[in-house]
Design a protein around this motif. Sequence first.
Motif, PDB file in Angstrom:
ATOM      1  N   VAL A  54     -16.110  29.752   3.267  1.00 32.88           N
ATOM      2  CA  VAL A  54     -16.024  28.743   4.318  1.00 32.88           C
ATOM      3  C   VAL A  54     -17.066  27.643   4.119  1.00 32.88           C
ATOM      4  O   VAL A  54     -16.826  26.480   4.424  1.00 32.88           O
ATOM      5  CB  VAL A  54     -16.196  29.394   5.716  1.00 32.88           C
ATOM      6  N   VAL A  55     -18.229  27.999   3.582  1.00 31.69           N
ATOM      7  CA  VAL A  55     -19.327  27.040   3.424  1.00 31.69           C
ATOM      8  C   VAL A  55     -19.289  26.421   2.024  1.00 31.69           C
ATOM      9  O   VAL A  55     -19.310  27.146   1.029  1.00 31.69           O
ATOM     10  CB  VAL A  55     -20.691  27.728   3.645  1.00 31.69           C
ATOM     11  N   ASN A  73     -28.023  19.018   5.525  1.00 29.16           N
ATOM     12  CA  ASN A  73     -27.680  20.448   5.572  1.00 29.16           C
ATOM     13  C   ASN A  73     -27.061  20.810   6.915  1.00 29.16           C
ATOM     14  O   ASN A  73     -26.093  21.573   6.986  1.00 29.16           O
ATOM     15  CB  ASN A  73     -28.926  21.301   5.327  1.00 29.16           C
ATOM     16  N   TYR A  74     -27.639  20.274   7.985  1.00 29.44           N
ATOM     17  CA  TYR A  74     -27.113  20.594   9.307  1.00 29.44           C
ATOM     18  C   TYR A  74     -25.742  19.962   9.540  1.00 29.44           C
ATOM     19  O   TYR A  74     -24.938  20.473  10.336  1.00 29.44           O
ATOM     20  CB  TYR A  74     -28.096  20.153  10.397  1.00 29.44           C
ATOM     21  N   LYS A  75     -25.463  18.867   8.843  1.00 29.73           N
ATOM     22  CA  LYS A  75     -24.114  18.298   8.927  1.00 29.73           C
ATOM     23  C   LYS A  75     -23.111  19.256   8.294  1.00 29.73           C
ATOM     24  O   LYS A  75     -21.993  19.422   8.794  1.00 29.73           O
ATOM     25  CB  LYS A  75     -24.069  16.933   8.223  1.00 29.73           C
ATOM     26  N   VAL A  76     -23.512  19.876   7.178  1.00 26.88           N
ATOM     27  CA  VAL A  76     -22.659  20.898   6.559  1.00 26.88           C
ATOM     28  C   VAL A  76     -22.459  22.057   7.526  1.00 26.88           C
ATOM     29  O   VAL A  76     -21.345  22.564   7.709  1.00 26.88           O
ATOM     30  CB  VAL A  76     -23.290  21.402   5.239  1.00 26.88           C
ATOM     31  N   LEU A  77     -23.551  22.469   8.171  1.00 28.55           N
ATOM     32  CA  LEU A  77     -23.481  23.582   9.122  1.00 28.55           C
ATOM     33  C   LEU A  77     -22.587  23.229  10.308  1.00 28.55           C
ATOM     34  O   LEU A  77     -21.807  24.067  10.771  1.00 28.55           O
ATOM     35  CB  LEU A  77     -24.888  23.936   9.604  1.00 28.55           C
ATOM     36  N   VAL A  80     -19.032  23.593   9.382  1.00 28.38           N
ATOM     37  CA  VAL A  80     -18.654  25.018   9.356  1.00 28.38           C
ATOM     38  C   VAL A  80     -18.425  25.521  10.785  1.00 28.38           C
ATOM     39  O   VAL A  80     -17.465  26.261  11.049  1.00 28.38           O
ATOM     40  CB  VAL A  80     -19.744  25.852   8.652  1.00 28.38           C
ATOM     41  N   PHE A  81     -19.293  25.124  11.713  1.00 26.11           N
ATOM     42  CA  PHE A  81     -19.114  25.487  13.120  1.00 26.11           C
ATOM     43  C   PHE A  81     -17.746  25.025  13.616  1.00 26.11           C
ATOM     44  O   PHE A  81     -17.039  25.757  14.316  1.00 26.11           O
ATOM     45  CB  PHE A  81     -20.216  24.853  13.971  1.00 26.11           C
ATOM     46  N   GLN A  85     -14.679  27.256  14.876  1.00 26.83           N
ATOM     47  CA  GLN A  85     -14.556  27.050  16.325  1.00 26.83           C
ATOM     48  C   GLN A  85     -15.734  27.656  17.084  1.00 26.83           C
ATOM     49  O   GLN A  85     -15.580  28.257  18.143  1.00 26.83           O
ATOM     50  CB  GLN A  85     -13.229  27.627  16.837  1.00 26.83           C
ATOM     51  N   ILE A  86     -16.922  27.462  16.521  1.00 24.55           N
ATOM     52  CA  ILE A  86     -18.153  27.886  17.181  1.00 24.55           C
ATOM     53  C   ILE A  86     -18.623  26.740  18.071  1.00 24.55           C
ATOM     54  O   ILE A  86     -18.830  25.621  17.597  1.00 24.55           O
ATOM     55  CB  ILE A  86     -19.246  28.237  16.152  1.00 24.55           C
TER      56      ILE A  86
END
Length: 268
Positions: A54-55, A73-77, A80-81, A85-86
């Motif tokens: 997924v990542v 990095n947080y944009k990638v995270l 993924v969220f 659907q987090i």
Amino acid sequence: MAASIGIMDSAYFVGRNEILTWINDRLHLNLSRVEEAASGAVQCQMLDMTFPGVVPMHKVNFDAKNEYDMIQNYKVLQDVFNKLQITKPLEINRLVKGRPLDNLEFLQWLKRFCDSTNGGIMNENYNPVERRSKGGRERSVKGSNKMPKSLQTNNTPPNSSSVGLTKASGPKPANTAQVQALSKELTDLKLSYDHLGKERDFYFSKLRDVELLCQTPELEDLPIVVAVKKILYATDANESALEDAQEYLNQSLGVKAEVEENGEQEDY
């Protein structure tokens, strides 16, 4: 599920030492402070282990030192969220500052989320060092001494025999579909277990009410009540006590009817 992890959840009482041990054991790192995970790279790889494929690990920069690189990095995270659907909000501006409390709280949440997804079971087929190396952006992360030498030869020519041995002997990549299917099966089993527990408690409370009613002094010697207690207190799980209770009830009612009939005849 992620949104239901409130601030008073037990997840937020997990100490930083336990969090660091959890990260270091699973990702083969050697972090000594939670703020060392402020770049967001660790969080990305934890989700990569939990949800293989997924990542996009090639976009994760483990060497991020300034806020700009960390934000990437947080944009990638965040992407993924969105895929998973987090709904938990990412407070990026606070996390990239490297403040221990903010990063600890986020890692506590992440541990609870990952554990609740796979039951805390590690993906044994996942090679964290290899996944970081394939991304080509791992340089100064504190790796553990567990890194095999075969993984340090990524710059050798493609036809090198050492690369061939590494590919042949290395762990096979996890089957994403299989992992997701097993995760769904585990979730379904948990829901089924919870439902059965509630159903068990419901019927047990009904039986308890019947038992208390049968213990009423004015009723406990009545034939029907005695018959019900025979069913309630039967100890043989392989046979039904219904037949025994019916036989007792028929005998009791038959005797009573015979006594009443004899009494009427005496009156005549």
